[in-house]
Design a protein around this motif. Sequence first.
Motif, short mmCIF file in Angstrom:
data_model
loop_
_atom_site.label_atom_id
_atom_site.label_comp_id
_atom_site.label_asym_id
_atom_site.label_seq_id
_atom_site.Cartn_x
_atom_site.Cartn_y
_atom_site.Cartn_z
N GLN A 9 20.41 40.07 51.44
CA GLN A 9 21.18 39.83 50.23
C GLN A 9 22.31 38.87 50.54
OE1 GLN A 9 21.18 41.42 47.10
NE2 GLN A 9 19.40 42.74 47.38
N VAL A 10 22.42 37.83 49.75
CA VAL A 10 23.49 36.85 49.90
C VAL A 10 24.33 36.86 48.64
CG1 VAL A 10 24.01 34.39 50.09
CG2 VAL A 10 22.18 35.39 51.48
N GLN A 11 25.62 36.78 48.82
CA GLN A 11 26.54 36.76 47.69
C GLN A 11 27.55 35.64 47.87
OE1 GLN A 11 28.83 40.35 47.16
NE2 GLN A 11 29.12 39.99 44.99
N LEU A 12 27.85 34.91 46.78
CA LEU A 12 28.89 33.89 46.78
C LEU A 12 30.02 34.38 45.90
CD1 LEU A 12 26.54 32.24 47.96
CD2 LEU A 12 27.27 30.32 46.55
N VAL A 13 31.23 34.35 46.44
CA VAL A 13 32.40 34.80 45.69
C VAL A 13 33.40 33.66 45.60
CG1 VAL A 13 34.28 36.43 45.56
CG2 VAL A 13 32.05 37.18 46.38
N GLU A 14 33.75 33.30 44.37
CA GLU A 14 34.69 32.21 44.12
C GLU A 14 36.08 32.75 43.85
OE1 GLU A 14 31.21 29.95 41.57
OE2 GLU A 14 33.31 29.55 41.12
N SER A 15 37.08 31.92 44.12
CA SER A 15 38.46 32.25 43.79
C SER A 15 39.25 30.97 43.63
CB SER A 15 39.08 33.12 44.88
OG SER A 15 39.07 32.44 46.12
N GLY A 16 40.43 31.10 43.03
CA GLY A 16 41.35 29.98 42.97
C GLY A 16 41.52 29.33 41.61
N GLY A 17 40.75 29.75 40.62
CA GLY A 17 40.90 29.16 39.30
C GLY A 17 42.19 29.63 38.63
N GLY A 18 42.46 29.04 37.46
CA GLY A 18 43.65 29.45 36.72
C GLY A 18 44.08 28.41 35.72
N LEU A 19 45.31 28.60 35.25
CA LEU A 19 45.92 27.69 34.27
C LEU A 19 46.92 26.80 34.99
CD1 LEU A 19 46.58 26.78 31.35
CD2 LEU A 19 48.24 28.69 31.27
N VAL A 20 46.83 25.50 34.75
CA VAL A 20 47.73 24.55 35.39
C VAL A 20 48.08 23.46 34.40
CG1 VAL A 20 45.83 23.16 36.32
CG2 VAL A 20 48.06 23.14 37.47
N GLN A 21 49.26 22.89 34.54
CA GLN A 21 49.69 21.80 33.67
C GLN A 21 49.03 20.50 34.08
OE1 GLN A 21 53.97 21.68 33.68
NE2 GLN A 21 54.13 23.31 32.15
N PRO A 22 48.89 19.57 33.16
CA PRO A 22 48.35 18.24 33.53
C PRO A 22 49.17 17.63 34.66
CG PRO A 22 48.43 18.46 31.16
CD PRO A 22 49.12 19.67 31.71
N GLY A 23 48.44 17.04 35.63
CA GLY A 23 49.09 16.49 36.80
C GLY A 23 49.22 17.47 37.95
N GLY A 24 48.93 18.72 37.69
CA GLY A 24 49.04 19.73 38.72
C GLY A 24 47.83 19.80 39.62
N SER A 25 47.84 20.79 40.52
CA SER A 25 46.79 20.95 41.51
C SER A 25 46.29 22.39 41.57
CB SER A 25 47.30 20.56 42.91
OG SER A 25 47.68 19.21 42.96
N LEU A 26 45.04 22.53 41.95
CA LEU A 26 44.44 23.83 42.23
C LEU A 26 43.48 23.66 43.40
CD1 LEU A 26 43.45 25.32 38.74
CD2 LEU A 26 45.20 26.21 40.29
N ARG A 27 43.27 24.76 44.12
CA ARG A 27 42.29 24.75 45.21
C ARG A 27 41.32 25.89 44.98
NH1 ARG A 27 42.66 26.50 51.50
NH2 ARG A 27 41.31 24.89 52.41
N LEU A 28 40.06 25.54 44.79
CA LEU A 28 39.02 26.55 44.62
C LEU A 28 38.38 26.86 45.97
CD1 LEU A 28 37.18 25.20 41.44
CD2 LEU A 28 39.22 26.64 41.60
N SER A 29 38.00 28.11 46.14
CA SER A 29 37.29 28.54 47.35
C SER A 29 36.03 29.28 46.94
CB SER A 29 38.15 29.47 48.19
OG SER A 29 39.35 28.86 48.60
N CYS A 30 35.02 29.20 47.80
CA CYS A 30 33.77 29.92 47.56
C CYS A 30 33.23 30.36 48.92
CB CYS A 30 32.77 29.02 46.86
SG CYS A 30 31.13 29.73 46.66
N ALA A 31 33.15 31.66 49.11
CA ALA A 31 32.71 32.22 50.39
C ALA A 31 31.36 32.91 50.24
CB ALA A 31 33.75 33.20 50.91
N ALA A 32 30.47 32.62 51.17
CA ALA A 32 29.15 33.24 51.18
C ALA A 32 29.13 34.38 52.20
CB ALA A 32 28.07 32.24 51.52
N SER A 33 28.46 35.46 51.84
CA SER A 33 28.33 36.59 52.76
C SER A 33 26.90 37.12 52.69
CB SER A 33 29.32 37.69 52.40
OG SER A 33 29.07 38.17 51.09
N GLY A 34 26.50 37.83 53.74
CA GLY A 34 25.16 38.39 53.79
C GLY A 34 24.44 37.94 55.03
#
Length: 126
Positions: free
Chosen positions: A1-26
């Motif tokens: 069994q393999v699972q991908l879990v994402e994190s890091g989304g959200g609300l940000v103002q124009p011009g801002g930054s975000l970093r998304l992550s996605c980790a696989a396990s199994g």
Amino acid sequence: QVQLVESGGGLVQPGGSLRLSCAASGSIFSINNMDWYRQAPGKERELVAVITGGGRTTYLDSVKGRFTISRDNAKNTVYLQMNSLKPEDTAVYYCTMTIGTPLYSGSAQYSFKDYWGQGTQVTVSS
């Protein structure tokens, strides 16, 4: 069994930054391509960025120079650094990986299959 879990989304103002992550396990033998897709309301899903097993990257034209995809093979994780965000970047972002897993427990043979994360919402708004 393999699972991908994402994190890091959200609300940000124009011009801002975000970093998304996605980790696989199994039970993972190896991982080839790691990709990020996005889907905005009422629009088709589009490929945002790709990183190959050798580290080569490609980007959607509209995000070139603003987004950076990277991977940490030791952690089976892919990242998407998003800078200078625009309202048109608002979407649900999905990671996907092409992962090799053993045919059965203890097997030295493996097969590759595409796996998807659950998606994370990114909203760019003032």
